[in-house]
Structures are given as C-alpha cells and as structure tokens.
Design an enzyme around this catalytic site. Structure first.
Site, PDB file in Angstrom:
ATOM      1  N   HIS A 109       0.941  -1.254   0.103  1.00 35.49           N
ATOM      2  CA  HIS A 109       0.193  -0.172  -0.179  1.00 35.49           C
ATOM      3  C   HIS A 109       0.748   1.145  -0.101  1.00 35.49           C
ATOM      4  O   HIS A 109       1.829   1.353   0.693  1.00 35.49           O
ATOM      5  CB  HIS A 109      -0.852   0.091   1.192  1.00 35.49           C
ATOM      6  CG  HIS A 109      -1.526   1.358   1.355  1.00 35.49           C
ATOM      7  ND1 HIS A 109      -2.834   1.448   0.575  1.00 35.49           N
ATOM      8  CD2 HIS A 109      -1.729   2.390   1.931  1.00 35.49           C
ATOM      9  CE1 HIS A 109      -3.250   2.658   0.973  1.00 35.49           C
ATOM     10  NE2 HIS A 109      -2.750   3.224   1.770  1.00 35.49           N
ATOM     11  N   ASP A 150     -15.401   2.701   7.415  1.00 31.08           N
ATOM     12  CA  ASP A 150     -14.285   3.649   6.864  1.00 31.08           C
ATOM     13  C   ASP A 150     -14.733   4.779   5.975  1.00 31.08           C
ATOM     14  O   ASP A 150     -14.641   5.672   5.965  1.00 31.08           O
ATOM     15  CB  ASP A 150     -13.073   2.869   6.467  1.00 31.08           C
ATOM     16  CG  ASP A 150     -11.928   3.810   6.064  1.00 31.08           C
ATOM     17  OD1 ASP A 150     -11.599   4.881   6.737  1.00 31.08           O
ATOM     18  OD2 ASP A 150     -11.853   3.894   4.816  1.00 31.08           O
ATOM     19  N   ARG A 194     -14.966  12.883   8.170  1.00 29.13           N
ATOM     20  CA  ARG A 194     -13.734  13.370   8.495  1.00 29.13           C
ATOM     21  C   ARG A 194     -13.213  14.617   7.495  1.00 29.13           C
ATOM     22  O   ARG A 194     -12.854  15.664   8.060  1.00 29.13           O
ATOM     23  CB  ARG A 194     -12.610  12.350   8.791  1.00 29.13           C
ATOM     24  CG  ARG A 194     -12.630  11.558  10.012  1.00 29.13           C
ATOM     25  CD  ARG A 194     -11.908  10.287   9.842  1.00 29.13           C
ATOM     26  NE  ARG A 194     -10.448  10.667   9.542  1.00 29.13           N
ATOM     27  CZ  ARG A 194      -9.591  10.104   8.798  1.00 29.13           C
ATOM     28  NH1 ARG A 194     -10.068   8.798   8.302  1.00 29.13           N
ATOM     29  NH2 ARG A 194      -8.422  10.168   8.571  1.00 29.13           N
ATOM     30  N   SER A 225      -7.985   3.771   9.209  1.00 30.18           N
ATOM     31  CA  SER A 225      -8.676   4.000   8.066  1.00 30.18           C
ATOM     32  C   SER A 225      -7.822   3.223   6.855  1.00 30.18           C
ATOM     33  O   SER A 225      -8.420   2.313   6.030  1.00 30.18           O
ATOM     34  CB  SER A 225      -8.763   5.364   7.591  1.00 30.18           C
ATOM     35  OG  SER A 225      -9.000   5.485   6.186  1.00 30.18           O
ATOM     36  N   LYS A 231      -8.998  -1.264   5.689  1.00 29.56           N
ATOM     37  CA  LYS A 231      -9.097  -1.675   4.467  1.00 29.56           C
ATOM     38  C   LYS A 231      -8.119  -2.990   4.096  1.00 29.56           C
ATOM     39  O   LYS A 231      -8.645  -3.925   3.080  1.00 29.56           O
ATOM     40  CB  LYS A 231      -9.017  -0.788   3.088  1.00 29.56           C
ATOM     41  CG  LYS A 231     -10.307   0.285   3.347  1.00 29.56           C
ATOM     42  CD  LYS A 231     -10.018   1.747   2.604  1.00 29.56           C
ATOM     43  CE  LYS A 231      -9.271   2.546   3.209  1.00 29.56           C
ATOM     44  NZ  LYS A 231      -9.360   3.935   3.150  1.00 29.56           N
TER      45      LYS A 231
HETATM   46  N1  URA Z   1      -5.789   7.431   2.991  1.00 29.54           N
HETATM   47  C1  URA Z   1      -6.907   6.608   3.868  1.00 29.54           C
HETATM   48  O1  URA Z   1      -7.405   5.555   3.549  1.00 29.54           O
HETATM   49  N2  URA Z   1      -7.411   7.233   4.773  1.00 29.54           N
HETATM   50  C2  URA Z   1      -7.117   8.304   5.207  1.00 29.54           C
HETATM   51  O2  URA Z   1      -7.752   8.476   6.267  1.00 29.54           O
HETATM   52  C3  URA Z   1      -6.091   8.891   4.792  1.00 29.54           C
HETATM   53  C4  URA Z   1      -5.523   8.399   3.560  1.00 29.54           C
END
Ligand code: URA
Length: 446
Positions: free
Chosen positions: A84, A163, A170, A185, A189
């Site tokens: 990632h 999320d 947010r 967050s 995932k």
């Molecule tokens: N990328 C994400 O998936 N979540 C965040 O909070 C910030 C960047």
C-alpha cells in the site's frame, strides 16, 4: 449499564482510554445509523486532540474492517502479500512491483484505487490499455490470482463500509489529519482484503499527505504495530515525495516508465524504490530469507524478462491489448509535446511535487470530482531532477497536452514549480527508513 455515545465523547475529550467494547459500540452504531454524524464528529475531534493508544487504534481498525465483508483468498493463494502506498506524484510502483513479485513466485492479488486529489491511481493508469478491465467479480479475481499469479482490480466488495462513512465525515469536519484515524482507515481496508503480510510505502514531503519525517515515522510505526497486533507480517518503507517519483507523471506516460523499468531501463530513483518494495514483499512472503537474497531474486526476474512477461500475461488476462505492451508507443499519445526551456542556468534545487501533480490534473490527467472522465495521454516527463545542472534554454521537462490553453497554463505553473541555485545540490535520499518490526512503546498517538 448500556453504553451511550455521549459518555464516549466525554471520556475521549478528557483524555480517557476506551475499552474494546466501547470502540465496537461506536463503529457498529455509526454504520447502522444509530449514532448520528454530529456525535461521531465530536468524537473524531476529541480523538484529533487527545489521540489514541496503539491498542485502541488496533481495536478501531479491526471493528472497521469487520463492518463489511472480510475476504479470504487462501483457497487460491496459500500466503497473500499486499502493498500500500500512501499516495504520491508519479507513483507507479505497483505496476512494476506486482509483476516482479509474481514472477518471483509469490502471488499478488491487489485491490487498488483511483486517483485522489493531486495523486494518480493505479486503476486509472492501467486503463491506458485498450480494453483493460478493472472491475472484476470476486470469482474472476480469485481465478486470475490462481492462474496468472497477478491481479490488480478495484474492490470486489464493499470493504470496510465504516471507513467509507467515517472518512467522508472526517473530510468535512477537519479531522482527516489525525495519525490514529488515518492509520485505522488505511489498515482496516488492508485487513478486510485478507492479506497475510503488508508492505507499506509511506510517502513524506511536499507532494505527500505526511509533510515531515517524524509525522511519517509515527504513522508508519503505528500501522506496523496494528498489523502485528492483528497477526499480520508487516514492513514499512518511508520514502521521499518532495519531488515526483521517477520522470513520468500522467497515466500512459507512467505505464510506459513502468514497462521500461521491467526491462531494466527505468529511472534510478524509481528502480531503487521498486527493488526495495518488491524485496520486502518477497522477504515477508518467505521467498527470500534476507534483503540481499530478495534483491538477487528481483534482479534475476527483471534480467530474464520473466517480470515483463508476467506483466504482459496479466494485461491480457484482464482484457488489455498486448500490442501496447509490446510497443508502448501505441498507448494513448497527446497531440502536443512541448519542451519547457529553463529560464536560467543553475542546479535544480527543488521540484514541487504537489504543483506537478496539480498540473497533470489541469491537463486532464486527473479528476476534479468523482466520476469525471480522464485523459490518459497527458502529463509531464521531467528531464531535470533535483541535483541536476541545467543550461539556460535546455528543456527542464516535456509537457504532453491535448489542449493549447491548458498547455500554456501548465508551462507557467511548471516554471514556478522549479527552483534553482548556483551551488551544487545533493539529491535528497529516496528511502528515509525501513521499519520491519513492532515498536516497544505503548504511549498514545495524537
Ligand atoms: N488514506 C486513507 O485511506 N485514509 C485516510 O484517512 C487517509 C489517507
């Protein structure tokens, strides 16, 4: 006594530490619309100021991951390794790393995203190939993972819906830049996609989300700790995003650069990052025992052509045109290609990655809002990078455009993105740190 959201808000506002039960109560209640946005916003703001302990953050991550489907790929791949990137300009790393790791014998099944703000997305880049399908069903995803060993597609399920809802909240309540909330967050995932090991590429610098090294280190270490606590093998690479990565920025231009890299002809900085990320994936996946051995495997699959072949096989499996892999000049090409002459002689002192990302968007290579069409052909190819000497009039970069007015604006902005100085500039380190294990600290993070 039954839990009440107001008590959680007050507890966090006053610096308290939540129990696992409280975190689960919040996540489940929020996804089911039992907790209203105004209470969730107040709680996020309390977290923004008071932080969370690593343990609380891991519980939040797990609760968010479990708010939707949890995927399991073990029937087709015994050990699943994912990577990632926290997002950057010119970051086409997945396009080169995926085929290298797969060619070295470790299956890569990756669910990727589209471009966000000034940063490009892997799916958009891959759609530069005629016919390439990024939307696969879960059974297609698994079949290709088993048969080809490499699949890169959009999410096949509604992963971590908590999320999705919380991120949107947010975004409009000033609570995105909270290290524990970002960590939960991203990791929720990754956990939901069923990976056994995760290599994180945390970008730091002007063109990245984390602007300073201490901030990036905190985020990276926290994500490593969460993953380890949830039973995953983890590594995090903190890499520089003060100038664009490699030379190409823009969808098809980046695909071309990734293909060149798979043939051993990529730019030095991008090649170094690809080798490091791929090496860490091979190490975590047990294909190599040490970083040196992993490096040797990476060199072998590039030199033998196996990584390039794997990329071709993957493009064909997802419906893309192999002629464009064989001859990248058949990828979308812009009508105008204009060099940008340097206004002066000197050393390149800085290239504002954020500005280059915005120029690529302006040219049509990114989206202003979700669902906008994008132009795969446009972008910028940097001829001069930080530390290079340039003569007045020599091209700093080449702009690929399909619209003369946007081309003129891009030239103006790119001239502002470059800074020069008289004295030599040492090029910045690309890789700041590699974190391979959990921290020993149990302090809270804000
Ligand atoms: N990328 C994400 O998936 N979540 C965040 O909070 C910030 C960047």
């Amino acid at each position: 006594m039954a839990l009440r959201m107001v008590d959680l808000i007050v507890k966090k506002r006053d610096g308290g530490v939540h129990t696992r039960e409280e975190i689960e109560f919040f996540v489940q209640g929020y996804v089911r619309d039992e907790i209203p946005d105004y209470q969730a916003s107040a709680w996020c703001m309390a977290v923004y100021f008071q932080g969370m302990t690593p343990e609380e953050t891991a519980w939040l991550t797990e609760a968010m991951a479990r708010s939707g489907e949890m995927l399991d790929l073990h029937d087709v791949a015994p050990f699943v390794v994912d990577k990632h990137s926290s997002g950057g300009v010119g970051d086409k790393t997945t396009l080169a790393v995926g085929p290298i790791v797969a060619a070295a014998g470790l299956p890569v099944g990756k669910m990727s995203g589209r471009g966000l703000a000034h940063t490009g997305g892997t799916l958009d880049k891959l759609e530069s190939f005629r016919g390439f399908r990024t939307e696969l069903t879960f059974s297609e995803f698994k079949r290709q993972l088993q048969e080809v060993g490499l699949v890169i597609a959009g999410p096949t399920h509604d992963l971590a819906p908590a999320d999705k809802k919380l991120y949107a909240l947010r975004d409009v309540t000033g609570t995105v830049p909270s290290v524990p909330l970002i960590a939960a967050s991203i990791m929720s995932k990754k956990i939901a996609t069923g990976s056994d090991a995760i290599v994180l590429d945390v970008k730091v610098g002007q063109g990245a989300f984390m602007k300073t090294l201490p901030e990036a280190e905190r985020l990276a270490q926290l994500m490593v700790d969460i993953g380890v606590q949830l039973g995953r093998r983890m590594a995090a690479i903190i890499s520089d995003m003060n100038q664009p990565l490699g030379r190409a920025v823009g969808n098809a231009l980046e695909v071309k650069e990734a293909l060149a890299t798979l043939q051993g002809q990529g730019p030095a900085d991008f090649t170094a990052l690809v080798e490091t990320v791929a090496g860490e994936m091979l190490r975590l996946g047990g294909v190599a025992a040490t970083a040196t051995e992993a490096g040797r495997r990476v060199t072998e699959v590039v030199a033998s052509g196996a990584a390039w072949q794997k990329f071709r096989e993957f493009v064909v499996a997802q419906g893309g045109d192999p002629a464009q892999v064989d001859n990248p000049d058949l990828l979308p090409q812009a009508r105008w290609r204009e060099p940008l002459p340097s206004p002066r002689s000197g050393y390149v002192a800085a290239i504002d990655a954020y500005a280059v990302g915005l120029v690529t968007m302006l040219l049509g290579g990114g989206r202003a809002k979700k669902g906008d069409p994008i132009d795969h052909a446009v972008g910028v190819v940097l001829h001069k990078k930080v530390g290079d000497w340039v003569e007045a009039g020599e091209p700093l970069c080449e702009i690929h455009a399909n619209d003369p007015a946007r081309l003129a604006e891009a030239k103006r902005r790119l001239l502002d993105a470059y800074a020069f100085q008289e004295t030599p500039v040492s090029s910045p380190p690309l890789i700041h740190r590699i974190l391979t294990g959990p921290s020993t600290s149990t302090q809270g993070v804000s």
